[in-house]
Design a protein around this motif. Sequence first.
Motif, mmCIF file in Angstrom:
data_model
loop_
_atom_site.group_PDB
_atom_site.id
_atom_site.type_symbol
_atom_site.label_atom_id
_atom_site.label_comp_id
_atom_site.label_asym_id
_atom_site.label_seq_id
_atom_site.Cartn_x
_atom_site.Cartn_y
_atom_site.Cartn_z
ATOM 1 N N HIS A 133 49.835 43.457 42.714
ATOM 2 C CA HIS A 133 50.279 43.176 44.077
ATOM 3 C C HIS A 133 49.916 41.739 44.430
ATOM 4 O O HIS A 133 48.842 41.267 44.053
ATOM 5 C CB HIS A 133 49.623 44.136 45.082
ATOM 6 N N ASP B 265 43.011 55.998 45.362
ATOM 7 C CA ASP B 265 44.253 56.093 44.578
ATOM 8 C C ASP B 265 44.912 54.714 44.501
ATOM 9 O O ASP B 265 44.359 53.734 45.000
ATOM 10 C CB ASP B 265 45.206 57.125 45.202
ATOM 11 N N ARG B 266 46.102 54.668 43.893
ATOM 12 C CA ARG B 266 46.774 53.377 43.689
ATOM 13 C C ARG B 266 47.099 52.689 45.025
ATOM 14 O O ARG B 266 47.038 51.465 45.123
ATOM 15 C CB ARG B 266 48.052 53.566 42.861
ATOM 16 N N SER B 267 47.438 53.481 46.023
ATOM 17 C CA SER B 267 47.778 52.864 47.312
ATOM 18 C C SER B 267 46.540 52.209 47.938
ATOM 19 O O SER B 267 46.641 51.191 48.609
ATOM 20 C CB SER B 267 48.413 53.886 48.265
ATOM 21 N N ASP B 268 45.378 52.771 47.687
ATOM 22 C CA ASP B 268 44.135 52.151 48.167
ATOM 23 C C ASP B 268 43.879 50.837 47.435
ATOM 24 O O ASP B 268 43.387 49.870 48.020
ATOM 25 C CB ASP B 268 42.949 53.097 47.914
ATOM 26 N N ILE C 35 46.201 48.901 46.143
ATOM 27 C CA ILE C 35 47.170 47.934 46.669
ATOM 28 C C ILE C 35 46.711 47.427 48.041
ATOM 29 O O ILE C 35 46.781 46.227 48.331
ATOM 30 C CB ILE C 35 48.579 48.576 46.743
ATOM 31 N N ALA C 36 46.232 48.338 48.862
ATOM 32 C CA ALA C 36 45.751 47.931 50.195
ATOM 33 C C ALA C 36 44.594 46.946 50.059
ATOM 34 O O ALA C 36 44.511 45.965 50.805
ATOM 35 C CB ALA C 36 45.314 49.164 50.975
ATOM 36 N N ARG D 62 46.000 43.626 48.948
ATOM 37 C CA ARG D 62 46.717 42.992 50.065
ATOM 38 C C ARG D 62 45.716 42.351 51.031
ATOM 39 O O ARG D 62 45.878 41.208 51.433
ATOM 40 C CB ARG D 62 47.578 44.036 50.796
#
Lengths: 214, 78
Positions: free
Chosen positions: A32, A81-84, A86-87, A90
Amino acid sequence: MSLLVYCVTETSAVNPSPHNGVGGMAVESVEHSGLRCFVSESKSPTSKEIQDDALTFHRVLKDIFQQAAIIPFRFPTTLADRSDVIAHLREHSEEYASTLGRLRDLVQMELRIQFKEISGPQTSANPSGTEYLRNIQARREKLEMVAQELRQLGEPAIKDWRQRHSNDGIRCFALIDRTTVIDFQRKIGNIPVQSEFTARLSGPWPATQFLSEE
Amino acid sequence: MPETPNNILITGTDPADETSLLDILDHVLNAGVIIRGNLVISLAGVDLVYVGLDVILTSVETAFKHMKVEARTPERIK
């Protein structure tokens, strides 16, 4: 299952570790904002496995660090998880990109200097508080002098230098170009230090002491 | 008779070397980015949950630093 996070690198030109990660889990990457974070599925270690897991973690970091500058996470840092992941990338993208750009071709060498005698010479059997503190101060100043001498002898390879006192001596961190590690080791290894001290150079390490600009 | 000077010992990052092993564990546990979180550690088949792992899994040196800060705090309050 949560993810164990290893390190962040710039996206360009970094291959994943050829080895499996902690607990035999495959090491994958999450990308990301021009950054790549290496992760593996996390398992619950037993107390007996922690040292082995820490060494496996180190091996993965080493594989990646041999290719590029990294910002390592402390073992064992996990994200949900993956979204964490990415967050997290970011949120810290600007800071991480700037740091990795600054440290791209640099590595950290660590020099530990200690007195051979742990307690040091006492001026009397039961020193007063003042005497004790003066003794400590004198020892700290001696260590700093040795550190400064070594720093001067190590220049001009040293791009930056940080040092701090520890319980058993002084720890010095030299930031040097990745391509000069062998020459630096050879140069430092040939420097004699006074017989009352021991000194040890280790590395190359990721430049964790230089993540922030002072 | 004056003692002869020492040369500086050079170690790498290979865990096969005992000195390096300590350095590696120190770096892995004490250097790098911290994100606070939870981890479950099992002992004898019993899950023990720890929170704030960066404090629990740390070197003695770092633990002592935390202990000194805590020990000094009451003095400051007085």
